[in-house]
Motif scaffolding. Sequence first.
Motif, PDB file in Angstrom:
ATOM      1  N   LEU A   1       0.869  -1.223  -0.027  1.00 50.11           N
ATOM      2  CA  LEU A   1       0.077   0.047   0.099  1.00 50.11           C
ATOM      3  C   LEU A   1       0.792   1.186  -0.059  1.00 50.11           C
ATOM      4  N   THR A   2       1.961   1.341   0.921  1.00 50.93           N
ATOM      5  CA  THR A   2       2.794   2.429   0.973  1.00 50.93           C
ATOM      6  C   THR A   2       3.949   2.430  -0.193  1.00 50.93           C
ATOM      7  N   GLY A   3       4.511   1.611  -0.570  1.00 52.11           N
ATOM      8  CA  GLY A   3       5.501   1.424  -1.465  1.00 52.11           C
ATOM      9  C   GLY A   3       6.709   1.432  -0.469  1.00 52.11           C
ATOM     10  N   VAL A   4       6.717   1.384   0.474  1.00 54.72           N
ATOM     11  CA  VAL A   4       7.919   1.081   1.575  1.00 54.72           C
ATOM     12  C   VAL A   4       8.250  -0.156   1.810  1.00 54.72           C
ATOM     13  N   PRO A   5       9.561  -0.581   1.511  1.00 53.90           N
ATOM     14  CA  PRO A   5       9.830  -2.096   1.591  1.00 53.90           C
ATOM     15  C   PRO A   5       9.468  -2.491   3.200  1.00 53.90           C
ATOM     16  N   VAL A   6       9.288  -4.043   2.980  1.00 56.37           N
ATOM     17  CA  VAL A   6       9.002  -4.445   4.334  1.00 56.37           C
ATOM     18  C   VAL A   6       9.974  -4.387   5.394  1.00 56.37           C
ATOM     19  N   GLN A   7      11.065  -4.592   5.074  1.00 51.99           N
ATOM     20  CA  GLN A   7      12.428  -4.566   5.783  1.00 51.99           C
ATOM     21  C   GLN A   7      12.590  -3.070   6.514  1.00 51.99           C
ATOM     22  N   THR A   8      12.095  -1.942   5.784  1.00 53.08           N
ATOM     23  CA  THR A   8      12.181  -0.797   6.317  1.00 53.08           C
ATOM     24  C   THR A   8      10.946  -0.592   7.395  1.00 53.08           C
ATOM     25  N   LEU A   9       9.848  -1.111   6.915  1.00 49.89           N
ATOM     26  CA  LEU A   9       8.715  -1.176   8.096  1.00 49.89           C
ATOM     27  C   LEU A   9       9.275  -1.834   9.357  1.00 49.89           C
ATOM     28  N   GLU A  10       9.811  -2.876   9.083  1.00 47.62           N
ATOM     29  CA  GLU A  10      10.178  -3.618  10.323  1.00 47.62           C
ATOM     30  C   GLU A  10      11.272  -2.949  11.154  1.00 47.62           C
ATOM     31  N   THR A  11      12.109  -2.192  10.597  1.00 44.25           N
ATOM     32  CA  THR A  11      13.049  -1.151  11.079  1.00 44.25           C
ATOM     33  C   THR A  11      12.514  -0.067  11.960  1.00 44.25           C
ATOM     34  N   TRP A  12      11.763   0.617  11.169  1.00 42.20           N
ATOM     35  CA  TRP A  12      10.937   1.624  11.967  1.00 42.20           C
ATOM     36  C   TRP A  12      10.147   1.088  12.994  1.00 42.20           C
ATOM     37  N   ARG A  13       9.734  -0.028  12.998  1.00 37.35           N
ATOM     38  CA  ARG A  13       8.905  -0.527  14.191  1.00 37.35           C
ATOM     39  C   ARG A  13       9.990  -0.382  15.334  1.00 37.35           C
TER      40      ARG A  13
ATOM     41  N   ARG B   1      12.927   1.110  15.578  1.00 36.74           N
ATOM     42  CA  ARG B   1      13.435   2.383  15.934  1.00 36.74           C
ATOM     43  C   ARG B   1      12.854   3.623  15.913  1.00 36.74           C
ATOM     44  N   GLY B   2      11.334   3.525  15.620  1.00 37.91           N
ATOM     45  CA  GLY B   2      10.527   4.396  15.524  1.00 37.91           C
ATOM     46  C   GLY B   2      10.494   5.222  14.093  1.00 37.91           C
ATOM     47  N   GLY B   3       9.664   6.138  14.066  1.00 34.85           N
ATOM     48  CA  GLY B   3       9.752   7.067  12.925  1.00 34.85           C
ATOM     49  C   GLY B   3       8.760   6.615  11.670  1.00 34.85           C
TER      50      GLY B   3
END
Length: 89
Positions: A34-46, A48-50
């Motif tokens: 939906l967002t175009g953000v890679p799965v790994q980036t979403l996992e990292t943000w979860r 680290r925040g942001g």
Amino acid sequence: MLKLPPSLPSLETILSDNPGWLEEAIDTKAASKLTGVPVQTLETWRSRGGGPSFVKLGSKTVRYPRRELLSWMRSKVCASTADAEKSRA
């Protein structure tokens, strides 16, 4: 204004066919699509925040409410590169 390809339904069409669509919570893979953000980036943000808000259900189950994802994406809209730099701070 960004024009969607004609093959994609409008939000109004989606909601008329499925009124609860915005309220559904989706998994990380669907949130990535939906967002175009890679799965790994979403996992990292979860960790680290942001990133977008999410719901933690148990030790390994994570869901993203579609409404939250769309609101988060809307908060990232910029009119210029100067705006983009401000939104990172």
